[in-house]
Design a protein around this motif. Structure first.
Motif: not given
Length: 180
Positions: A160-180
Motif C-alpha cells: 500500500v506504500g513505499l517510504m524512500p530511505d526509511e532504513e537509510g539511503c537506498g533502503k526503502p520501507g515497504i508498507h503492506l496491509a490486508r483486511r480482516v
C-alpha cells in the motif's frame, strides 16, 4: 504442532527465548535494526504498554515464534514478527498472522498493517532512488530471494506504500496491509 498464547513479559524464560530467536531471525535481513541481544530483549518488552500485546507460538514448552501487535481502533499493526530460524517456512508465521487477524476481527478492527524493510538487497528497489517515481516503483517491486516483503504477500497482504530511505539511503520501507 503448537499452540498460540498471550505473551507474558513477566515470564523471564519466555522473554529470554524470544529475545534470542528475534535477534537470530533479524540478523540476516535487518542487521541494523537489532544489533544486539539486549536490543532484541527491549523489542520483546515493548509489548507491555496498554495498546500493545504479543502472541507466542509454543511447542513442547518452547517458544518458536511470536508477533507483537500495536492496536488502534480500526487498524492493528503487526510489529515485529519473528520465527526461530530453524522453524521458518513451517507455517508458524502464517499461523501467528491468522491468529491476530481473528482477534482483530473479533475486536472490530478492519485492517492489519505491516512493514518490511530492505536493508540488504532482498528486493529490486534496494539502492534505487524511488523518490523519482514512487508509484511506478510500487508497480515494479519484486523480491530478489528471501524477503520479508514476500512473506507478507504470501500472508494475504498488499503493498500500500513505499517510504524512500526509511532504513537509510537506498533502503526503502515497504508498507503492506490486508483486511480482516
Amino acid at each position: 504442532m503448537g499452540t498460540i498464547i498471550d505473551l507474558d513479559i513477566q515470564d523471564e524464560s519466555v522473554v529470554s527465548a524470544l529475545a534470542g530467536l528475534t535477534y537470530a531471525a533479524f540478523e540476516e535481513n535487518s542487521p541494523e535494526w537489532i544489533e544486539t541481544l539486549d536490543e532484541a530483549r527491549q523489542v520483546v518488552m515493548e509489548v507491555g504498554d496498554e495498546r500493545r500485546f504479543g502472541r507466542v507460538w509454543m511447542a513442547d514448552g518452547e517458544p518458536l515464534g511470536w508477533v507483537g501487535v500495536i492496536k488502534r481502533k480500526y487498524l492493528w499493526e503487526l510489529h515485529p514478527i519473528a520465527v526461530a530460524v530453524e522453524h521458518q517456512f513451517s507455517g508458524i508465521g502464517h499461523g501467528l498472522v491468522e491468529d491476530v487477524a481473528r482477534l482483530a476481527k473479533n475486536a472490530g478492527a478492519l485492517t492489519l498493517f505491516a512493514g518490511a524493510s530492505d536493508e540488504t538487497g532482498t528486493t529490486n528497489l534496494f539502492g534505487v532512488d524511488i523518490y523519482e517515481n514512487p508509484i511506478e516503483s510500487m508497480k515494479i517491486l519484486q523480491s530478489a530471494g528471501r524477503s520479508a516483503h514476500q512473506f507478507w504477500i504470501s500472508a494475504g497482504f498488499t503493498v500500500v506504500g513505499l517510504m524512500p530511505d526509511e532504513e537509510g539511503c537506498g533502503k526503502p520501507g515497504i508498507h503492506l496491509a490486508r483486511r480482516v
